[in-house]
Design an enzyme around this catalytic site. Structure first.
Site, PDB file in Angstrom:
ATOM      1  N   GLU A  31       0.872  -1.163   0.000  1.00 53.70           N
ATOM      2  CA  GLU A  31       0.000   0.000   0.000  1.00 53.70           C
ATOM      3  C   GLU A  31       0.917   1.222   0.000  1.00 53.70           C
ATOM      4  OE1 GLU A  31      -2.292   0.725   3.530  1.00 53.70           O
ATOM      5  OE2 GLU A  31      -3.735   1.993   2.469  1.00 53.70           O
ATOM      6  N   ARG A 257       6.257 -13.482   9.201  1.00 56.45           N
ATOM      7  CA  ARG A 257       6.971 -12.260   8.869  1.00 56.45           C
ATOM      8  C   ARG A 257       8.343 -12.255   9.521  1.00 56.45           C
ATOM      9  NH1 ARG A 257       2.958  -8.521  10.871  1.00 56.45           N
ATOM     10  NH2 ARG A 257       3.908  -7.151   9.345  1.00 56.45           N
ATOM     11  N   LYS A 267       4.885   0.438  11.042  1.00 55.21           N
ATOM     12  CA  LYS A 267       4.815   1.791  10.499  1.00 55.21           C
ATOM     13  C   LYS A 267       4.466   2.807  11.574  1.00 55.21           C
ATOM     14  CE  LYS A 267       3.494   0.669   5.872  1.00 55.21           C
ATOM     15  NZ  LYS A 267       2.370   0.250   5.065  1.00 55.21           N
TER      16      LYS A 267
END
Length: 767
Positions: A31, A257, A267
């Site tokens: 994104e 991950r 983030k």
RNA sequence: UCCCCGGUGGUGUAAUGGCAACACAGUGGGUUUUGGUCCCUCUGAUCCAGGUUCGAGUCCUGGCCGGGGAUCCA
């Protein structure tokens, strides 16, 4: 490129290719709302490399379905970072927003099929009605609108007739689903916002779960990889595609991950670090962003090596930072010319050299074991700088460096002896007066051993420059974990040490941004790309050298703590209970009259279908054997606790079980029969005859088979005789394979042991 | 509390019912004009309890522990 071992993802892809998949297509779908970090690198490398390994295609697609969060500036930055990683995408850069029209069409189709409806409840109502993890949700009062009404409303949503938040499009699934994502998930919401690419063309935007799988499908993606937290989304991914897309459809697979200790990857946290000024920006060399790492001097090759080192799996794990450092050093060792630079200068006067001494020494830029050529001139003068830390009045045990009266080698130069220590009024050491042994240039003294070698810089020719020594950003291994603690308080106060005036060889002053060096005995450095100026570079420390001296006092992490074995569960106290009274009765009968193991009885009464199946089979064969077979073989092969899905009548199972209990076939062979019957619906008796599965239990037949296996594996036999008795299983296994499971296993075992003349601890029945 | 997914040395990953392997870290040693690199040595693991099997890290049952799951985010 580093050799790559396989992993479960690659196994899946390889299998699909072997089964005839023509072209593998993967994608990386960021994104555009932030910068890429080292965790993204794992995903990019996986997606990209898997495609390349099969000559397939790798797409870069921006998942820009939320106009509020996204920004074009990230689109550029993300592309640059991916390119830096060494990855290339096939075809154009793609955007989810390019597919908005097509998605809208599919959404209308969902409405027409009665699988989606327009809900006009408020945000709060929708949230309220969703229920909780342990309670079912309740239906919206708009759930049963007609197809026509839904279609009309949805079209008007699109046309811009409604304000944000007044209506949403929802899938009509199951408000009671234990997977909360399936409780009528939202598909579209109204957002009168300007999109970074489509501008004001749309005022409704699709939600992730509706959009993402369609994006994949449109692009012909075959394998859609994502991280573990999307595992529960897979059900929706599949539902949407099954509703609107023909086969073949993309499939989603999840992997763990990348997590590193002492690193924060989210983030949200990184944004705060930047906004509150704890770091200098998104590309601060302490940040785990790709830009930060790059500016720090980490190479994309090192990142690749790290990823191949840690692999891909589904176990969530935290990689220790040492592995990254290892990969960085391994790569930098081969690409960094060696120069000298003194961080904390201490003046040394070589008293036996004349005032104007200026000796040119040609010194190689590379150590003997790095295959590069090149050298530079060193200038040895009467006054030089050495590292303050390389001199100690009271040296600890094992000290190899300078001491009063002691000797040390100047790198590429002479052995010097410290004759005098000059102090200032405050008792601080300001100068060392040393004498150089003029016979030691390029050769070691024969009469004594000089252990240490230190770096130095001419006080005449040395140039001053700024060094930035970076260390881990956080002081704790798992920052941001404790909800009681603000992660800002977990920052390492010494993550950056600026050395404003280190003394360096002149060559270093000519460094251009991006040039890498090893400052000998200090670490790997890169000339900063932002703050360097011609003639006065700023050097960032990428990583220190491994230091087996400095860490001698460091806490040893490997202090072995024998984990206490968890207390055995109180098995006897267990109460098996079935909610259904009929099943409860059966449970009692199984454990009572039939004398079954309560554990098995519990499993058999999981559903009426299972119990019925068991009862039917048990009436035609040995009861407890049937119970074991149903529990261990039938159930795992069955869908949804219903044995009828297996396609094997209970009487057939009973027949197979009887073959085993009557010693007609071995248990191993029975499994083969079972599998064959389950897939082909064949007659067990016929299979046994066709495949000659009758149990072989005479020594006359088995003896030669055993001998054959032993003869074929002389090395293993030798190792077995040498004490590797664990190989017994290997031999038995070979014989079993060769006899296709028909040999009587305990007899085989006995024969092997006899032949090899040694009893095995494992093989005698206690193993 | 309900659902899903995991659990192999200190760390990460292998072993696809048959020899618990590799790497990092740690240890001891060798080479070395970087206490770097390189080479060799050693230490060290299948969450627990039952079951199936000749044989279980792997299959079954139960437990324990960890992660994820209720945004008009992705």
């Amino acid at each position: 490129m580093s050799r790559r071992r396989s992993d479960f993802i690659r196994d899946i892809v390889a299998k699909d290719v072997a089964a005839g998949l023509a072209r593998v297509v993967t994608r990386f779908p960021p994104e555009p709302n932030g910068f890429l970090h080292i965790g993204h690198a794992k995903a990019i490398l996986l997606d990209h490399d898997v495609a390349r390994e099969h000559g397939g295609h790798f797409h870069l697609r921006f998942d820009d379905t939320n106009p509020l969060a996204e920004d074009t500036r990230f689109v550029e930055a993300i592309q640059a970072d991916i390119t830096w990683l060494g990855c290339t995408w096939d075809g154009p850069v793609r955007f989810a927003s390019d597919y908005f029209a097509q998605m809208y069409e599919l959404a209308e189709r969902l409405v027409q099929d009665g699988r989606a409806y327009v809900d006009s409840e408020s945000i709060d109502e929708i949230r309220e009605h969703r229920g909780t993890v342990s309670e079912a949700g309740t239906a919206s009062r708009y759930r049963d609108r007609s197809v026509d009404e839904n279609l009309d409303l949805f079209r008007r949503m699109r046309a811009g007739e409604f304000a944000d938040g007044t209506h949403v499009l929802r899938a009509k699934l199951d408000m009671a689903s234990p997977n909360m994502l399936l409780r009528d998930p939202l598909l579209y919401r109204i957002r009168h916002a300007t999109h970074h690419r489509t501008g004001d063309a749309w005022c409704i935007y699709p939600m992730y779960d509706f959009a993402h799988c369609i994006e994949d499908a449109i692009e012909g993606v075959t394998h859609s990889f994502c991280t573990l937290e999307f595992e529960i989304n897979r059900a929706l991914y599949d539902w949407v595609l099954e509703s609107v897309w023909p086969e073949p459809r993309p499939r989603q697979f999840e992997f763990a991950r990348l997590e590193l200790d002492y690193v924060l990857m989210s983030k949200r946290y990184m944004r705060r670090l930047v906004e509150e000024g704890h770091v200098s920006g998104w590309d601060d060399p302490r940040m785990s962003t790709l830009r930060g790492l790059r500016r720090r001097g980490v190479t994309s090759e090192a990142l690749r090596a790290l990823n191949s080192l840690v692999g891909i799996s589904k176990a969530n794990s935290v990689i220790d930072l040492g592995k990254l450092e290892y990969c960085v050093r391994e790569d930098l060792n081969l690409r960094s010319p060696r120069l000298m630079c003194v961080l904390h200068p201490l003046r040394v006067v070589l008293t036996n050299l004349p005032e104007d001494h200026d000796e040119r020494i040609e010194a190689p830029l590379w150590p003997h074991d790095v295959p590069h050529e090149g050298s530079r001139a060193l200038h040895l003068t009467r006054e030089i700088w050495i590292e303050r830390d390389d001199f100690r009045v009271d040296p600890p045990k094992g000290w190899h460096r300078l001491t009063p009266g002691g000797e040390v080698r100047l790198r590429h130069g002479y052995v010097i002896r410290c004759d005098d220590v000059v102090l200032d009024g405050a008792g601080e050491i300001v100068e060392l007066r040393c004498s150089a042994d003029r016979d030691t240039l390029g050769s070691a003294p024969t009469d004594r051993r000089v252990r240490g070698t230190i770096h130095w810089v001419s006080a005449v020719h040395g140039r001053s420059l700024e060094l930035r020594l970076y260390d881990r950003l956080f002081a704790v291994a798992r920052p941001g974990r404790d909800p009681e603690v603000d992660f800002v308080d977990e920052l390492n106060p010494e993550s950056l040490t600026v050395i404003p005036a280190a003394m360096a060889e002149p060559e270093l002053a000519d460094a251009r941004p991006g040039d890498r060096f090893q400052l000998e005995r200090v670490g790997y450095f890169i000339a900063d790309t932002e703050d360097s100026r011609p003639g006065s570079p700023v050097l960032n420390r990428t990583v220190t050298l491994r230091d087996s001296w400095g860490k001698r006092d460091a806490p040893k992490p490997a202090a072995r703590v024998r984990r206490p074995k968890t207390k055995p569960a109180p098995a006897a106290a267990r109460v098996w209970e079935a909610g259904d009274p009929d099943l409860a009765d059966r449970f009692d009968r199984y454990t009572g009259v039939l004398g079954l193991d309560p554990q098995d009885a519990h499993t058999l009464t999981r559903s009426a279908a299972i119990a019925d199946y068991f009862d039917a089979a048990a009436s035609a064969a040995d009861t407890s054997a049937v119970a074991k077979w149903v529990v261990n073989e039938v159930l795992p092969a069955v869908d949804g606790d219903d044995p009828s899905t297996l396609g094997m009548a209970p009487t057939v199972l009973a027949a197979i079980v009887t073959m085993v209990t009557s010693d007609r076939i071995s248990a191993t062979a029975a499994k083969e029969v079972f599998a064959a019957v389950a897939t082909d619906g064949a007659d067990p008796e016929a299979i046994v005859r066709q495949r000659h599965l009758e149990q072989v239990s005479d020594t006359g037949t088995l003896g030669p088979a055993v001998d054959g296996v032993l003869a074929a594996h002389p090395d293993e036999v030798a190792r077995y005789r040498g004490g590797k008795t664990g190989l017994l299983g290997f031999f038995v296994g070979r014989v079993m394979k060769e006899t296709r499971g028909t040999a009587k296993p305990d007899l085989v075992r006995r024969l092997v042991v006899e032949r090899l003349g040694r009893e095995s601890g494992q093989g005698t029945g206690e193993g």
